[in-house]
Write a protein that holds these residues in place. Structure first.
Motif, PDB file in Angstrom:
ATOM      1  N   PRO A  86      -1.202  10.939   1.023  1.00 50.68           N
ATOM      2  CA  PRO A  86      -2.650  10.695   1.116  1.00 50.68           C
ATOM      3  C   PRO A  86      -3.207  10.971   2.511  1.00 50.68           C
ATOM      4  O   PRO A  86      -4.346  11.411   2.645  1.00 50.68           O
ATOM      5  N   GLU A  87      -2.395  10.700   3.545  1.00 51.15           N
ATOM      6  CA  GLU A  87      -2.861  10.947   4.909  1.00 51.15           C
ATOM      7  C   GLU A  87      -3.228  12.417   5.105  1.00 51.15           C
ATOM      8  O   GLU A  87      -4.192  12.748   5.802  1.00 51.15           O
ATOM      9  N   VAL A  88      -2.424  13.296   4.523  1.00 55.49           N
ATOM     10  CA  VAL A  88      -2.680  14.733   4.634  1.00 55.49           C
ATOM     11  C   VAL A  88      -3.845  15.133   3.744  1.00 55.49           C
ATOM     12  O   VAL A  88      -4.791  15.804   4.170  1.00 55.49           O
ATOM     13  N   GLN A  89      -3.782  14.726   2.491  1.00 56.44           N
ATOM     14  CA  GLN A  89      -4.785  15.124   1.504  1.00 56.44           C
ATOM     15  C   GLN A  89      -6.186  14.681   1.897  1.00 56.44           C
ATOM     16  O   GLN A  89      -7.153  15.418   1.740  1.00 56.44           O
ATOM     17  N   ARG A  90      -6.307  13.466   2.431  1.00 59.03           N
ATOM     18  CA  ARG A  90      -7.637  12.892   2.684  1.00 59.03           C
ATOM     19  C   ARG A  90      -8.155  13.121   4.100  1.00 59.03           C
ATOM     20  O   ARG A  90      -9.370  13.108   4.324  1.00 59.03           O
ATOM     21  N   PHE A  91      -7.258  13.334   5.062  1.00 59.91           N
ATOM     22  CA  PHE A  91      -7.706  13.286   6.451  1.00 59.91           C
ATOM     23  C   PHE A  91      -7.443  14.549   7.258  1.00 59.91           C
ATOM     24  O   PHE A  91      -8.158  14.799   8.230  1.00 59.91           O
ATOM     25  N   ASP A  92      -6.416  15.335   6.942  1.00 61.38           N
ATOM     26  CA  ASP A  92      -6.204  16.575   7.687  1.00 61.38           C
ATOM     27  C   ASP A  92      -7.244  17.608   7.258  1.00 61.38           C
ATOM     28  O   ASP A  92      -7.573  17.711   6.069  1.00 61.38           O
ATOM     29  N   PRO A  93      -7.767  18.392   8.203  1.00 63.16           N
ATOM     30  CA  PRO A  93      -8.786  19.392   7.847  1.00 63.16           C
ATOM     31  C   PRO A  93      -8.220  20.419   6.866  1.00 63.16           C
ATOM     32  O   PRO A  93      -7.107  20.929   7.046  1.00 63.16           O
ATOM     33  N   ALA A  94      -8.997  20.735   5.830  1.00 63.60           N
ATOM     34  CA  ALA A  94      -8.545  21.701   4.828  1.00 63.60           C
ATOM     35  C   ALA A  94      -8.231  23.050   5.461  1.00 63.60           C
ATOM     36  O   ALA A  94      -7.296  23.741   5.043  1.00 63.60           O
ATOM     37  N   ALA A 113       0.818  -1.218   0.000  1.00 66.09           N
ATOM     38  CA  ALA A 113       0.000   0.000   0.000  1.00 66.09           C
ATOM     39  C   ALA A 113       0.854   1.271   0.000  1.00 66.09           C
ATOM     40  O   ALA A 113       0.313   2.375   0.089  1.00 66.09           O
ATOM     41  N   ASP A 114       2.183   1.112  -0.089  1.00 66.09           N
ATOM     42  CA  ASP A 114       3.115   2.245  -0.114  1.00 66.09           C
ATOM     43  C   ASP A 114       3.100   3.062   1.171  1.00 66.09           C
ATOM     44  O   ASP A 114       3.388   4.266   1.153  1.00 66.09           O
ATOM     45  N   VAL A 115       2.766   2.439   2.276  1.00 63.56           N
ATOM     46  CA  VAL A 115       2.888   3.114   3.566  1.00 63.56           C
ATOM     47  C   VAL A 115       4.371   3.334   3.838  1.00 63.56           C
ATOM     48  O   VAL A 115       5.180   2.404   3.679  1.00 63.56           O
ATOM     49  N   ARG A 126      -5.138   1.154   7.779  1.00 66.21           N
ATOM     50  CA  ARG A 126      -3.864   1.839   7.551  1.00 66.21           C
ATOM     51  C   ARG A 126      -3.430   1.692   6.095  1.00 66.21           C
ATOM     52  O   ARG A 126      -2.840   2.592   5.516  1.00 66.21           O
ATOM     53  N   GLY A 127      -3.741   0.547   5.515  1.00 63.67           N
ATOM     54  CA  GLY A 127      -3.427   0.339   4.107  1.00 63.67           C
ATOM     55  C   GLY A 127      -4.171   1.284   3.194  1.00 63.67           C
ATOM     56  O   GLY A 127      -3.715   1.581   2.082  1.00 63.67           O
ATOM     57  N   LEU A 128      -5.318   1.764   3.633  1.00 67.10           N
ATOM     58  CA  LEU A 128      -6.065   2.791   2.906  1.00 67.10           C
ATOM     59  C   LEU A 128      -5.559   4.187   3.220  1.00 67.10           C
ATOM     60  O   LEU A 128      -6.162   5.171   2.825  1.00 67.10           O
ATOM     61  N   ARG A 129      -4.464   4.263   3.966  1.00 68.65           N
ATOM     62  CA  ARG A 129      -3.718   5.474   4.306  1.00 68.65           C
ATOM     63  C   ARG A 129      -4.409   6.354   5.341  1.00 68.65           C
ATOM     64  O   ARG A 129      -4.128   7.541   5.448  1.00 68.65           O
TER      65      ARG A 129
END
Length: 290
Positions: free
Chosen positions: A210-218, A23-25, A72-75
């Motif tokens: 991806p962790e930043v892009q998908r989960f950190d608040p904009a 998953a490129d973690v 975690r594999g889904l980032r």
């Protein structure tokens, strides 16, 4: 994760590392071991030892571990899965709705601590989880620390962390960093250190991770066309709060040092940009002119 023996820690861990690597973690073994430690309620060293011994896990624990590894594999950020983030000398509670603190920000705290006199006052603008403010309060119990946060979700995390850390010398206030001086009239021209890690990603830039892009608040990421709109507000607020000679310490992107120093051309002295632990420009400091 299919075809796993149901309960042996070593085989579960080996499969988890392989899954996260595919998953490129970035650190698959570290994350797999930390997740195993989390589900077992032990530290990472103990989890490693149990895996080496081939210890068996109960079926519910093994199932929970597999589920977390898949997430975690889904980032999904590791810190969201474990519910905690370690920052300098404190443990923070984190989850959806708040920016996960990064190790590079620890350098910002170091600069703030160096500029804080005995019994001094520090203000953290846009505190998020409270990582910066609570680290200062924890390491300097003689100081008074005030943290401001405008996001209701992040404010709730910061206040929860203030209680979790037990920082009796810190206060968390709801408010925008742009109007902090109006919220703290008793501190005008009397603060020793203003510190901030404001949003600084330019609006058109997509974060790599991806962790930043998908989960950190904009709202905790983006800072206008050049990424420096919140920084302009930080500088304006700090001008009103800091005493003459007081220190401003801010975090920014690795290519924003020059632009940040340009904001400090008038009314400031000793403006300088400093590297983080990876050698990238990360922190700019300056003194309020007398």
């Amino acid at each position: 994760m299919t075809g796993l023996p149901p309960r042996r820690a070593d085989e579960l861990l080996r499969a988890a590392v392989g899954h996260l690597r595919l998953a490129d973690v970035p650190d698959p073994r570290i994350d797999a071991e930390l997740l195993l430690a989390h589900v077992l309620g032990v530290n990472r060293g103990r989890a490693q030892a149990l895996a080496l011994l081939g210890s068996s896990l109960s079926q519910p624990v093994a199932d929970r571990y597999r589920a977390l590894v898949l997430r975690r594999g889904l980032r999904e950020p590791l810190q969201h899965l474990t519910g905690v983030a370690h920052f300098r000398r404190i443990e923070l509670l984190v989850g959806p709705g708040v920016f996960v603190p990064r190790p590079e920000t620890e350098v910002l705290v170091e600069h703030a601590l160096r500029g804080l006199p005995e019994g001094g006052t520090a203000v953290d603008l846009g505190t998020g989880s409270g990582a910066i403010a609570l680290s200062i309060a924890h390491e300097r119990p003689d100081a008074t620390v005030i943290a401001l946060e405008r996001s209701p979700e992040a404010f709730a995390w910061a206040e929860r962390n203030r209680q979790h850390v037990g920082a009796a010398n810190a206060r968390v206030l709801a408010g925008d960093l742009a109007v902090a001086a109006d919220l703290l009239p008793e501190l005008l021209a009397g603060v020793d250190v203003v510190v901030s890690n404001p949003p600084y990603v330019p609006d058109g830039m997509v974060p790599r991770d991806p962790e930043v892009q998908r989960f950190d608040p904009a709202a905790a990421l983006y800072g206008g066309p050049d990424g420096l709109d919140p920084m302009r507000a930080v500088v304006a607020t700090a001008e009103r709060l800091l005493r003459p000679g007081g220190l401003l310490a801010v975090e920014h992107g690795e290519l924003q040092g020059e632009g940040t120093r340009a904001l400090l051309a008038d009314g400031w002295t000793e403006a300088a940009t400093h590297p983080d632990l990876t050698g990238r420009d990360r922190v700019t400091t300056a003194r309020r002119a007398g």
